[in-house]
Write a protein that holds these residues in place. Structure first.
Motif, mmCIF file in Angstrom:
data_model
loop_
_atom_site.group_PDB
_atom_site.id
_atom_site.type_symbol
_atom_site.label_atom_id
_atom_site.label_comp_id
_atom_site.label_asym_id
_atom_site.label_seq_id
_atom_site.Cartn_x
_atom_site.Cartn_y
_atom_site.Cartn_z
ATOM 1 N N ALA A 191 51.988 -58.863 156.661
ATOM 2 C CA ALA A 191 52.187 -58.397 158.028
ATOM 3 C C ALA A 191 53.657 -58.015 158.181
ATOM 4 C CB ALA A 191 51.827 -59.494 159.019
ATOM 5 N N LEU A 192 53.908 -56.763 158.513
ATOM 6 C CA LEU A 192 55.271 -56.254 158.542
ATOM 7 C C LEU A 192 55.876 -56.206 159.935
ATOM 8 C CD1 LEU A 192 54.932 -53.342 155.949
ATOM 9 C CD2 LEU A 192 55.328 -55.780 155.565
ATOM 10 N N THR A 193 55.077 -56.467 160.950
ATOM 11 C CA THR A 193 55.580 -56.405 162.316
ATOM 12 C C THR A 193 55.698 -57.808 162.895
ATOM 13 O OG1 THR A 193 53.341 -56.153 163.176
ATOM 14 C CG2 THR A 193 54.561 -54.141 162.714
ATOM 15 N N ARG A 194 56.722 -58.018 163.699
ATOM 16 C CA ARG A 194 57.008 -59.353 164.213
ATOM 17 C C ARG A 194 55.909 -59.884 165.115
ATOM 18 N NH1 ARG A 194 62.193 -58.961 168.046
ATOM 19 N NH2 ARG A 194 61.500 -61.082 168.433
ATOM 20 N N THR A 195 55.160 -59.004 165.742
ATOM 21 C CA THR A 195 54.120 -59.452 166.671
ATOM 22 C C THR A 195 52.958 -60.140 165.960
ATOM 23 O OG1 THR A 195 53.136 -57.240 166.585
ATOM 24 C CG2 THR A 195 54.651 -57.708 168.404
ATOM 25 N N ALA A 196 52.871 -59.981 164.649
ATOM 26 C CA ALA A 196 51.771 -60.586 163.891
ATOM 27 C C ALA A 196 51.977 -62.072 163.645
ATOM 28 C CB ALA A 196 51.609 -59.862 162.565
ATOM 29 N N TYR A 197 53.166 -62.559 163.881
ATOM 30 C CA TYR A 197 53.505 -63.915 163.469
ATOM 31 C C TYR A 197 53.329 -64.927 164.592
ATOM 32 C CZ TYR A 197 54.888 -61.986 159.102
ATOM 33 O OH TYR A 197 54.835 -61.361 157.883
ATOM 34 N N ASP A 198 52.867 -66.101 164.176
ATOM 35 C CA ASP A 198 52.550 -67.141 165.138
ATOM 36 C C ASP A 198 53.740 -68.038 165.454
ATOM 37 O OD1 ASP A 198 49.819 -67.080 163.060
ATOM 38 O OD2 ASP A 198 49.564 -66.667 165.209
ATOM 39 N N TYR A 199 54.569 -68.282 164.474
ATOM 40 C CA TYR A 199 55.679 -69.217 164.658
ATOM 41 C C TYR A 199 56.947 -68.649 164.029
ATOM 42 C CZ TYR A 199 51.855 -72.397 165.671
ATOM 43 O OH TYR A 199 50.727 -72.975 166.203
ATOM 44 N N TRP A 200 58.080 -68.999 164.656
ATOM 45 C CA TRP A 200 59.394 -68.543 164.207
ATOM 46 C C TRP A 200 60.372 -69.699 164.172
ATOM 47 C CZ3 TRP A 200 60.525 -63.489 162.861
ATOM 48 C CH2 TRP A 200 59.545 -62.538 163.149
ATOM 49 N N GLY A 201 61.317 -69.608 163.240
ATOM 50 C CA GLY A 201 62.436 -70.525 163.251
ATOM 51 C C GLY A 201 63.520 -70.033 164.193
ATOM 52 N N GLN A 202 64.593 -70.803 164.265
ATOM 53 C CA GLN A 202 65.681 -70.476 165.201
ATOM 54 C C GLN A 202 66.683 -69.510 164.607
ATOM 55 O OE1 GLN A 202 65.730 -73.066 163.233
ATOM 56 N NE2 GLN A 202 67.805 -73.019 162.389
ATOM 57 N N GLY A 203 66.620 -69.299 163.298
ATOM 58 C CA GLY A 203 67.495 -68.350 162.633
ATOM 59 C C GLY A 203 68.714 -68.990 162.009
ATOM 60 N N THR A 204 69.232 -68.340 160.968
ATOM 61 C CA THR A 204 70.464 -68.774 160.326
ATOM 62 C C THR A 204 71.316 -67.540 160.041
ATOM 63 O OG1 THR A 204 71.391 -70.086 158.496
ATOM 64 C CG2 THR A 204 69.471 -68.737 157.979
ATOM 65 N N GLN A 205 72.597 -67.632 160.323
ATOM 66 C CA GLN A 205 73.493 -66.478 160.212
ATOM 67 C C GLN A 205 73.941 -66.276 158.769
ATOM 68 O OE1 GLN A 205 74.794 -64.265 162.710
ATOM 69 N NE2 GLN A 205 75.515 -63.171 160.876
ATOM 70 N N VAL A 206 73.837 -65.041 158.316
ATOM 71 C CA VAL A 206 74.369 -64.637 157.018
ATOM 72 C C VAL A 206 75.400 -63.541 157.276
ATOM 73 C CG1 VAL A 206 73.855 -63.505 154.827
ATOM 74 C CG2 VAL A 206 72.290 -65.234 155.740
ATOM 75 N N THR A 207 76.611 -63.774 156.801
ATOM 76 C CA THR A 207 77.676 -62.799 156.965
ATOM 77 C C THR A 207 78.234 -62.447 155.598
ATOM 78 O OG1 THR A 207 78.255 -63.726 159.126
ATOM 79 C CG2 THR A 207 79.876 -62.288 158.069
ATOM 80 N N VAL A 208 78.220 -61.163 155.290
ATOM 81 C CA VAL A 208 78.716 -60.688 154.001
ATOM 82 C C VAL A 208 79.999 -59.914 154.252
ATOM 83 C CG1 VAL A 208 78.203 -59.389 151.919
ATOM 84 C CG2 VAL A 208 76.349 -60.517 153.179
ATOM 85 N N SER A 209 81.082 -60.393 153.674
ATOM 86 C CA SER A 209 82.380 -59.741 153.868
ATOM 87 C C SER A 209 82.647 -58.768 152.720
ATOM 88 C CB SER A 209 83.484 -60.789 153.926
ATOM 89 O OG SER A 209 83.573 -61.464 152.685
#
Length: 125
Positions: free
Chosen positions: A106-124
């Motif tokens: 499933a490639l679209t976000r609406t297909a998903y039932d549960y989500w995490g809170q997210g984690t930041q990735v920063t590439v310098s």
């Protein structure tokens, strides 16, 4: 109900690597297909990678193919995203998501039932 908690984000130089983890609560983790999405500032959340419930198949966005791998350990209720050869354009908040629908990927976000809170990735650069 499934709760997802991501970890492993941080600041890394261009060309470096990071490994993200997503730990799931509950005893039904193996019933869910799992995916990673990301959202950069001012942009829509986009699909990154997906893995079947069994872990037998994976699927990647073209932008990360050959650089990222996704894996899961159903005994540990955890899904991983190994990110190599990171680029500045990989900078985003990364989210894991769980999908119980049998269709995959499933490639679209609406297909998903549960989500995490997210984690930041920063590439310098």
């Amino acid at each position: 109900q499934v709760q997802l908690v991501e970890s492993g984000g941080g600041l890394v130089q261009s060309g470096g690597s990071l490994r993200l983890s997503c730990a799931a609560s509950g005893r039904t983790f193996s019933l869910y297909h799992m995916s990673w999405f990301r959202q950069a500032p001012g942009k829509e959340r986009e699909f990154v990678a997906a893995i079947r419930r069994s872990g037998g198949s994976t699927y990647f966005a073209d932008s990360v193919k050959g650089r990222f791998t996704i894996s899961r350990d159903n005994a540990k209720n955890t899904v991983y995203l190994q990110m190599n050869s990171l680029k500045s354009e990989d900078t985003a908040v990364y989210y894991c998501a769980a999908d119980r629908d049998p269709g995959w990927p499933a490639l679209t976000r609406t297909a998903y039932d549960y989500w995490g809170q997210g984690t930041q990735v920063t590439v310098s650069v």
